[in-house]
Scaffold this motif. Structure first.
Motif, PDB file in Angstrom:
ATOM      1  N   ASP A 174       0.801  -1.224   0.000  1.00  0.00           N
ATOM      2  CA  ASP A 174       0.000   0.000   0.000  1.00  0.00           C
ATOM      3  C   ASP A 174       0.834   1.275   0.000  1.00  0.00           C
ATOM      4  OD1 ASP A 174      -2.204  -1.489  -0.027  1.00  0.00           O
ATOM      5  OD2 ASP A 174      -2.872  -1.055   2.013  1.00  0.00           O
ATOM      6  N   GLU A 175       2.125   1.150   0.284  1.00  0.00           N
ATOM      7  CA  GLU A 175       2.981   2.341   0.275  1.00  0.00           C
ATOM      8  C   GLU A 175       3.844   2.397  -0.975  1.00  0.00           C
ATOM      9  OE1 GLU A 175       5.253   2.825   3.870  1.00  0.00           O
ATOM     10  OE2 GLU A 175       3.483   2.481   5.114  1.00  0.00           O
ATOM     11  N   CYS A 176       3.877   1.285  -1.728  1.00  0.00           N
ATOM     12  CA  CYS A 176       4.756   1.197  -2.897  1.00  0.00           C
ATOM     13  C   CYS A 176       4.086   1.860  -4.092  1.00  0.00           C
ATOM     14  CB  CYS A 176       5.050  -0.271  -3.203  1.00  0.00           C
ATOM     15  SG  CYS A 176       6.004  -0.495  -4.700  1.00  0.00           S
ATOM     16  N   ILE A 177       4.828   2.762  -4.781  1.00  0.00           N
ATOM     17  CA  ILE A 177       4.269   3.428  -5.961  1.00  0.00           C
ATOM     18  C   ILE A 177       4.709   2.741  -7.252  1.00  0.00           C
ATOM     19  CG2 ILE A 177       4.077   5.657  -4.791  1.00  0.00           C
ATOM     20  CD1 ILE A 177       6.631   6.526  -6.240  1.00  0.00           C
ATOM     21  N   GLY A 178       5.547   1.727  -7.114  1.00  0.00           N
ATOM     22  CA  GLY A 178       5.995   0.989  -8.305  1.00  0.00           C
ATOM     23  C   GLY A 178       6.937   1.773  -9.185  1.00  0.00           C
ATOM     24  N   CYS A 179       7.801   2.612  -8.562  1.00  0.00           N
ATOM     25  CA  CYS A 179       8.702   3.460  -9.354  1.00  0.00           C
ATOM     26  C   CYS A 179       9.871   2.665  -9.916  1.00  0.00           C
ATOM     27  CB  CYS A 179       9.215   4.637  -8.523  1.00  0.00           C
ATOM     28  SG  CYS A 179      10.282   4.163  -7.152  1.00  0.00           S
ATOM     29  N   GLY A 180      10.180   1.531  -9.299  1.00  0.00           N
ATOM     30  CA  GLY A 180      11.264   0.689  -9.829  1.00  0.00           C
ATOM     31  C   GLY A 180      12.642   1.052  -9.309  1.00  0.00           C
ATOM     32  N   ALA A 181      12.750   2.054  -8.440  1.00  0.00           N
ATOM     33  CA  ALA A 181      14.072   2.465  -7.943  1.00  0.00           C
ATOM     34  C   ALA A 181      14.742   1.315  -7.193  1.00  0.00           C
ATOM     35  CB  ALA A 181      13.949   3.689  -7.043  1.00  0.00           C
ATOM     36  N   CYS A 182      13.962   0.594  -6.369  1.00  0.00           N
ATOM     37  CA  CYS A 182      14.546  -0.503  -5.588  1.00  0.00           C
ATOM     38  C   CYS A 182      15.003  -1.632  -6.506  1.00  0.00           C
ATOM     39  CB  CYS A 182      13.538  -1.009  -4.568  1.00  0.00           C
ATOM     40  SG  CYS A 182      11.982  -1.561  -5.278  1.00  0.00           S
ATOM     41  N   ILE A 183      14.243  -1.841  -7.604  1.00  0.00           N
ATOM     42  CA  ILE A 183      14.605  -2.905  -8.543  1.00  0.00           C
ATOM     43  C   ILE A 183      15.934  -2.568  -9.199  1.00  0.00           C
ATOM     44  CG2 ILE A 183      13.950  -3.973 -10.740  1.00  0.00           C
ATOM     45  CD1 ILE A 183      11.042  -3.780  -9.830  1.00  0.00           C
ATOM     46  N   ALA A 184      16.086  -1.293  -9.600  1.00  0.00           N
ATOM     47  CA  ALA A 184      17.344  -0.868 -10.228  1.00  0.00           C
ATOM     48  C   ALA A 184      18.490  -0.873  -9.231  1.00  0.00           C
ATOM     49  CB  ALA A 184      17.173   0.520 -10.839  1.00  0.00           C
ATOM     50  N   SER A 185      18.172  -0.732  -7.947  1.00  0.00           N
ATOM     51  CA  SER A 185      19.237  -0.586  -6.947  1.00  0.00           C
ATOM     52  C   SER A 185      19.758  -1.925  -6.432  1.00  0.00           C
ATOM     53  CB  SER A 185      18.737   0.235  -5.764  1.00  0.00           C
ATOM     54  OG  SER A 185      17.964  -0.580  -4.904  1.00  0.00           O
ATOM     55  N   CYS A 186      19.079  -3.022  -6.752  1.00  0.00           N
ATOM     56  CA  CYS A 186      19.465  -4.311  -6.167  1.00  0.00           C
ATOM     57  C   CYS A 186      20.536  -4.990  -7.013  1.00  0.00           C
ATOM     58  CB  CYS A 186      18.251  -5.231  -6.053  1.00  0.00           C
ATOM     59  SG  CYS A 186      18.692  -6.861  -5.410  1.00  0.00           S
ATOM     60  N   PRO A 187      21.747  -5.177  -6.467  1.00  0.00           N
ATOM     61  CA  PRO A 187      22.811  -5.816  -7.263  1.00  0.00           C
ATOM     62  C   PRO A 187      22.517  -7.284  -7.557  1.00  0.00           C
ATOM     63  CG  PRO A 187      23.637  -5.158  -5.088  1.00  0.00           C
ATOM     64  CD  PRO A 187      22.200  -4.780  -5.132  1.00  0.00           C
ATOM     65  N   TYR A 188      21.556  -7.879  -6.818  1.00  0.00           N
ATOM     66  CA  TYR A 188      21.224  -9.296  -7.023  1.00  0.00           C
ATOM     67  C   TYR A 188      19.994  -9.466  -7.912  1.00  0.00           C
ATOM     68  CZ  TYR A 188      24.202  -9.145  -2.922  1.00  0.00           C
ATOM     69  OH  TYR A 188      25.221  -8.861  -2.068  1.00  0.00           O
ATOM     70  N   ASP A 189      19.383  -8.362  -8.326  1.00  0.00           N
ATOM     71  CA  ASP A 189      18.147  -8.398  -9.132  1.00  0.00           C
ATOM     72  C   ASP A 189      17.108  -9.315  -8.493  1.00  0.00           C
ATOM     73  OD1 ASP A 189      19.035  -6.609 -11.020  1.00  0.00           O
ATOM     74  OD2 ASP A 189      19.944  -8.150 -12.279  1.00  0.00           O
ATOM     75  N   ALA A 190      16.957  -9.199  -7.168  1.00  0.00           N
ATOM     76  CA  ALA A 190      16.083 -10.122  -6.438  1.00  0.00           C
ATOM     77  C   ALA A 190      14.622  -9.673  -6.431  1.00  0.00           C
ATOM     78  CB  ALA A 190      16.574 -10.266  -4.998  1.00  0.00           C
ATOM     79  N   ARG A 191      14.362  -8.463  -6.938  1.00  0.00           N
ATOM     80  CA  ARG A 191      12.988  -7.946  -6.890  1.00  0.00           C
ATOM     81  C   ARG A 191      12.361  -7.970  -8.277  1.00  0.00           C
ATOM     82  NH1 ARG A 191      11.884  -3.512  -3.065  1.00  0.00           N
ATOM     83  NH2 ARG A 191      12.961  -4.030  -1.132  1.00  0.00           N
ATOM     84  N   TYR A 192      11.050  -7.943  -8.316  1.00  0.00           N
ATOM     85  CA  TYR A 192      10.355  -7.870  -9.602  1.00  0.00           C
ATOM     86  C   TYR A 192       9.053  -7.095  -9.419  1.00  0.00           C
ATOM     87  CZ  TYR A 192       7.464 -11.597  -7.620  1.00  0.00           C
ATOM     88  OH  TYR A 192       6.636 -12.317  -6.810  1.00  0.00           O
TER      89      TYR A 192
END
Lengths: 313, 178
Positions: free
Chosen positions: B87-105
Motif C-alpha cells: 500500500d505504500e509502494c508506488i511501483g517506481c522501480g528504484a529498488c529494482i534498479a538498486s538491487c545488485p542481485y536483481d532479487a525484486r520484480y
C-alpha cells in the motif's frame, strides 16, 4: 582456456535476461527536467543580476516553456509508475536518503515557481492581460515585490533539480555505469547547456544570442571534460566499472554514444558556435537544436546502458 | 535478532523444489519467482567444477533498496528482514534498479515483490521458510544469528562460507557453504 558458465533459472519479466525496468519515461523526464532547470536557472540569474531587460528571452520568454516541459516530464514519470494510484505516497513522507524523494519534493517547489514566473511575465505575451479578480491582482503585486527572493529560491531549486537528475542514477551501486558521483555535475552541466541552447533558439536579439552562445560553448567544454573524466575514472576502477566503460569503448553503445552524443550533440555544435561567434553566417537554429538533440540522446543512452551494466557473480 | 539463511552448495542438487515451494506458499504470480537456482560451471575442460546455488533476496544489512525507496515502502522488519508494504509502494522501480542481485520484480498488480523469508506466514509461527522446509536434500539452514544455537549459527561456525558480491557493500545475510 578457463571458462565460467552461469546458468540461472530466473526469468522474471523486465528483470531477465537483462534489466529493463525503466523505459523511455525516465530518460525523457530527465531531459525535460534538466532543460527546465537550465532555463529557470538562467532566468533567475539574469533577474538577480538586474539584466532582465538586456536578456529578455532568458528572463521572460524561455521560462514560458518550463511549466509545459515539467508537466510533460511529470506525466511521463506518472506513466512510468507501476502502482499509479499510490503516487501520492511520495508526498506523505520525506526520505533524505532517497534521491527520488528529494526530486519529488524539489519538483513540488520548482513547478509552482515556474507557473508564478510565467504569470509575472504574462503581459510580455498578452499585453492587454487583466487578472480580473482582486485576489489575483494582490497576489501578483506580492510576487513582484518579492521578485528577488523568488529569483534566489528559483536559482537554488533549479540547481537542485538539475543535479538531482544525475544523482538519481549515481545512487545505484548495483549499476556500475551509473555509480559515479560525476553524473550529478555532468547531468547538471548538460541541463544548463540545453537551457542555454533553448534561450539561443528563442532569442530574437543578436547580443543576447551571442552571450548565451558563449555560455553554452563554455558548458559544452565542461561537459566534454566531465565525460572524459568519467571514463578515466571507470577505467581506473574495479572490473565491473571497466566493463561499464567498455559499453561505450567498443561495446554495443559505442556508435550511438560517440556519434549522436559526442559528435553531433557536443563537438559539432561547439564548432558551429565558434564559427557563429567569429562572424560566419549560418542558420541560428542549427547549433542549439543539435545541443538539445544531444542532451536527449545522452539521457536515453545513459538510462539504457546503465541498466545493461551489472555485477557478475 | 538477526534472521539469516545458509545454503549448502555441496548438498544442493538444483532440483528447484525451493522455487516451487515458495511459489505455492506465497501465491507468486505465474511466470515469476522469488527464489531461483543458479548453476556456475567453472574451469578448463575436462577439469570442470559445478556450483549450484539456491538464490533469493539477501536481506542485506545495508540494503540499497531500503535506502533509495522514496516512500518508505521498502523497510527493515523484525530480525532485519527486508519487506515491501504494497500500500505504500508506488511501483517506481528504484529498488529494482538498486538491487545488485536483481532479487525484486514488479508484481502484475503494480507493487514491487520479493522474498520475505516467509516472515509473517511461517517464521512468526515458529516454522522454517517454505524453501527450507521443502528442500529434499536438507541443504538450507535458517534461523537467528544472534542465537548461537540456531541451525544457521551452528552451520556457519562449522563450515567455510561465502556471500555474494560482498564488495557491493550490502552486507548480505544469505550465506553459501562452500
Amino acid at each position: 582456456m578457463r571458462e565460467e558458465l552461469i546458468v540461472s533459472g530466473r526469468m522474471n519479466r523486465l528483470i531477465d535476461p537483462g534489466l529493463h525496468i525503466w523505459h523511455w519515461h525516465i530518460p525523457l523526464y530527465l531531459f525535460l527536467g534538466g532543460l527546465a532547470a537550465g532555463i529557470l536557472f538562467f532566468a533567475a540569474l539574469v533577474t538577480i543580476q538586474g539584466k532582465a531587460d538586456k536578456y529578455p528571452a532568458a528572463a521572460r520568454l524561455a521560462p514560458f516553456a518550463t511549466p509545459i516541459l515539467l508537466s510533460i516530464g511529470l506525466l511521463a514519470l506518472l506513466l512510468d509508475l507501476n502502482h499509479k494510484l499510490y503516487f501520492w505516497r511520495l508526498y506523505t513522507t520525506i526520505r533524505l536518503e532517497s534521491p527520488m524523494s528529494w526530486g519529488a519534493w524539489t519538483l513540488m517547489v520548482v513547478t509552482p515557481l515556474s507557473i508564478v514566473w510565467c504569470a509575472l511575465n504574462i503581459r510580455d505575451i498578452f499585453p492587454g492581460w487583466d487578472w480580473k479578480y482582486p485576489v489575483l491582482i494582490r497576489l501578483e503585486k506580492f510576487f513582484k515585490q518579492n521578485l528577488l527572493t523568488i529569483s534566489w529560491i528559483l536559482l537554488v531549486s533549479s540547481l537542485i533539480l538539475g543535479v538531482y537528475t544525475g544523482i538519481l542514477f549515481s545512487a545505484f551501486n548495483a549499476r556500475p555505469l551509473w555509480n559515479t558521483s560525476i553524473l550529478g555535475p555532468l547531468f547538471l552541466t548538460s541541463g544548463l547547456s540545453t537551457g542555454a541552447a533553448a534561450i539561443v533558439l528563442l532569442s530574437r536579439n543578436t547580443a543576447e544570442r551571442h552571450y548565451f552562445t558563449r555560455i553554452d560553448l563554455m558548458l559544452i567544454g565542461i561537459e566534454i571534460f566531465l565525460i572524459i573524466h568519467m571514463f578515466m575514472g571507470f577505467l581506473a576502477s574495479t572490473q565491473v566499472h571497466i566493463e561499464a566503460a567498455q559499453l561505450f569503448l567498443g561495446g554495443p553503445y559505442t556508435t550511438v554514444f560517440w556519434l549522436f552524443v559526442f559528435s553531433l550533440g557536443l563537438l559539432l555544435p561547439a564548432i558551429l558556435e565558434i564559427l557563429e561567434l567569429r562572424g560566419f553566417s549560418m542558420p541560428h537554429w542549427l547549433a542549439p537544436v543539435l545541443v538539445l538533440f544531444g542532451g536527449l540522446m545522452f539521457r536515453f543512452i545513459m538510462a539504457y546502458a546503465g541498466q545493461a551494466s551489472r555485477w557478475l557473480y | 535478532m538477526r534472521y539469516a539463511m545458509a545454503v549448502d552448495t555441496k548438498k544442493c542438487v538444483g532440483c528447484s523444489d525451493c522455487v516451487v515451494g515458495c511459489q505455492t506458499e506465497n501465491n507468486v504470480p505465474i511466470g515469476y519467482c522469488r527464489d531461483w537456482i543458479v548453476e556456475v560451471t567453472d574451469g578448463t575442460y575436462p577439469q570442470l567444477e559445478i556450483e549450484i546455488r539456491s538464490e533469493r533476496c539477501n536481506h542485506c544489512e545495508n540494503s540499497p533498496c531500503v535506502r533509495c525507496c522514496p516512500t518508505g515502502a521498502s523497510h527493515y522488519a523484525e530480525g532485519g528482514v527486508v519487506l515491501v508494504t504494497p500500500d505504500e509502494c508506488i511501483g517506481c522501480g528504484a529498488c529494482i534498479a538498486s538491487c545488485p542481485y536483481d532479487a525484486r520484480y514488479p508484481h502484475p498488480e503494480g507493487y514491487v515483490d520479493k522474498c520475505t523469508f516467509c516472515l509473517d506466514n511461517r517464521v512468526k509461527k515458529g516454522l522454517d521458510p517454505a524453501c527450507v522446509s521443502v528442500c529434499p536434500t536438507k541443504c538450507m539452514y535458517f534461523g537467528d544469528l544472534d542465537d548461537p544455537n540456531s541451525p544457521v549459527s551452528r552451520v556457519l561456525k562449522k563450515r567455510k562460507w561465502k556471500t555474494l558480491i560482498p564488495e557491493a557493500g550490502t552486507n548480505p545475510q544469505l550465506y553459501f557453504l562452500i
